[in-house]
Design a protein around this motif. Structure first.
Motif, mmCIF file in Angstrom:
data_model
loop_
_atom_site.group_PDB
_atom_site.id
_atom_site.type_symbol
_atom_site.label_atom_id
_atom_site.label_comp_id
_atom_site.label_asym_id
_atom_site.label_seq_id
_atom_site.Cartn_x
_atom_site.Cartn_y
_atom_site.Cartn_z
ATOM 1 N N LEU A 33 74.633 33.226 32.951
ATOM 2 C CA LEU A 33 73.286 33.795 32.965
ATOM 3 C C LEU A 33 73.286 35.270 32.592
ATOM 4 C CD1 LEU A 33 70.276 33.533 33.598
ATOM 5 C CD2 LEU A 33 70.821 33.996 36.000
ATOM 6 N N ASP A 36 73.888 35.749 28.885
ATOM 7 C CA ASP A 36 72.704 35.363 28.113
ATOM 8 C C ASP A 36 71.624 36.434 28.179
ATOM 9 O OD1 ASP A 36 73.901 32.998 27.411
ATOM 10 O OD2 ASP A 36 72.740 31.760 28.806
ATOM 11 N N MET A 37 71.395 36.970 29.365
ATOM 12 C CA MET A 37 70.330 37.970 29.525
ATOM 13 C C MET A 37 70.684 39.280 28.809
ATOM 14 S SD MET A 37 69.084 37.144 33.390
ATOM 15 C CE MET A 37 67.584 38.106 33.277
ATOM 16 N N ILE A 40 70.175 38.707 25.106
ATOM 17 C CA ILE A 40 68.753 38.769 24.744
ATOM 18 C C ILE A 40 68.292 40.217 24.677
ATOM 19 C CG2 ILE A 40 66.417 38.263 25.580
ATOM 20 C CD1 ILE A 40 67.592 35.585 26.638
ATOM 21 N N GLY A 47 63.892 42.801 23.050
ATOM 22 C CA GLY A 47 64.920 43.427 23.874
ATOM 23 C C GLY A 47 65.286 44.811 23.385
ATOM 24 N N ALA A 53 61.940 40.750 28.656
ATOM 25 C CA ALA A 53 61.190 39.680 29.310
ATOM 26 C C ALA A 53 60.223 39.014 28.331
ATOM 27 C CB ALA A 53 60.434 40.222 30.510
ATOM 28 N N VAL A 56 61.572 36.089 26.351
ATOM 29 C CA VAL A 56 61.691 34.837 27.097
ATOM 30 C C VAL A 56 60.314 34.305 27.477
ATOM 31 C CG1 VAL A 56 62.696 33.804 29.170
ATOM 32 C CG2 VAL A 56 63.933 35.561 27.957
ATOM 33 N N TRP A 63 61.906 38.881 35.202
ATOM 34 C CA TRP A 63 63.146 39.207 34.485
ATOM 35 C C TRP A 63 64.086 40.016 35.380
ATOM 36 C CZ3 TRP A 63 65.485 37.969 29.952
ATOM 37 C CH2 TRP A 63 66.535 38.777 29.530
ATOM 38 N N TRP A 66 65.683 37.856 38.046
ATOM 39 C CA TRP A 66 66.758 37.046 37.465
ATOM 40 C C TRP A 66 67.998 37.893 37.199
ATOM 41 C CZ3 TRP A 66 63.686 34.226 33.041
ATOM 42 C CH2 TRP A 66 62.826 33.281 33.612
ATOM 43 N N MET A 67 67.787 39.100 36.680
ATOM 44 C CA MET A 67 68.909 39.995 36.389
ATOM 45 C C MET A 67 69.639 40.361 37.678
ATOM 46 S SD MET A 67 70.652 41.428 33.984
ATOM 47 C CE MET A 67 69.760 41.698 32.490
ATOM 48 N N ARG A 83 65.653 28.340 32.448
ATOM 49 C CA ARG A 83 66.922 28.394 31.717
ATOM 50 C C ARG A 83 66.723 27.917 30.271
ATOM 51 N NH1 ARG A 83 71.108 31.231 32.355
ATOM 52 N NH2 ARG A 83 72.511 29.600 31.671
ATOM 53 N N ILE A 86 65.396 30.865 28.507
ATOM 54 C CA ILE A 86 66.471 31.829 28.254
ATOM 55 C C ILE A 86 67.325 31.362 27.084
ATOM 56 C CG2 ILE A 86 68.582 32.822 29.233
ATOM 57 C CD1 ILE A 86 67.100 32.818 31.969
#
Length: 139
Positions: A33, A36-37, A40, A47, A53, A56, A63, A66-67, A83, A86
């Motif tokens: 995860l 991936d973030m 992005i 980004g 955010a 996505v 966001w 999740w981070m 997901r 993402i």
């Protein structure tokens, strides 16, 4: 590394292989995860503008939660549907990078030799548009 023949010119097969290798450069996150973030955030237009955010399709607060979870800090784990969003953002980042690495337009300038005689105009240019340059190099 490209080898040269006795005239100092690059050996064509090796040159084509080197160019082909350069065009095949793949860019993908390392997995997970957090990877991936970060991918992005670095490789999508949104980004790079400071709004990952939006790539996505979630709010900045979501966001950030999740981070935080991805970094092992108190946060919220994204659902399976999230997901998928993402993963779509990662694919957009890969597509954007691939497009920048493999342009569809080229301008070629060459000195033209016709049966031992050169053109009155020393160099000629032609613009090639709508190409798959990787396929051109491979062929």
């Amino acid at each position: 590394m490209v080898d040269f023949d006795e005239d100092g010119l690059p050996i064509q097969q090796e040159l084509a292989g080197a160019i082909d290798d350069g065009l095949r450069y793949r860019l993908e996150p390392t997995g997970g995860l957090l990877a991936d973030m970060i991918f992005i955030a670095r490789n999508t237009v949104e980004g790079q503008q400071g709004r990952p955010a939006d790539a996505v399709g979630v709010t900045a607060g979501t966001w950030n939660r999740w981070m935080s979870h991805a970094r092992g800090i108190k946060g919220t784990r994204p659902s399976e549907e999230s997901r998928v969003k993402i993963a779509r953002g990662v694919r957009l980042g890969i597509a954007r990078h691939w497009h920048s690495m493999n342009p569809s337009r080229a301008e070629v300038t060459a000195r033209v030799n016709w049966n031992g005689y050169y053109n009155p105009i020393e160099f000629r240019s032609v613009k090639l548009d709508g190409l798959n340059l990787q396929q051109v190099i491979t062929q």
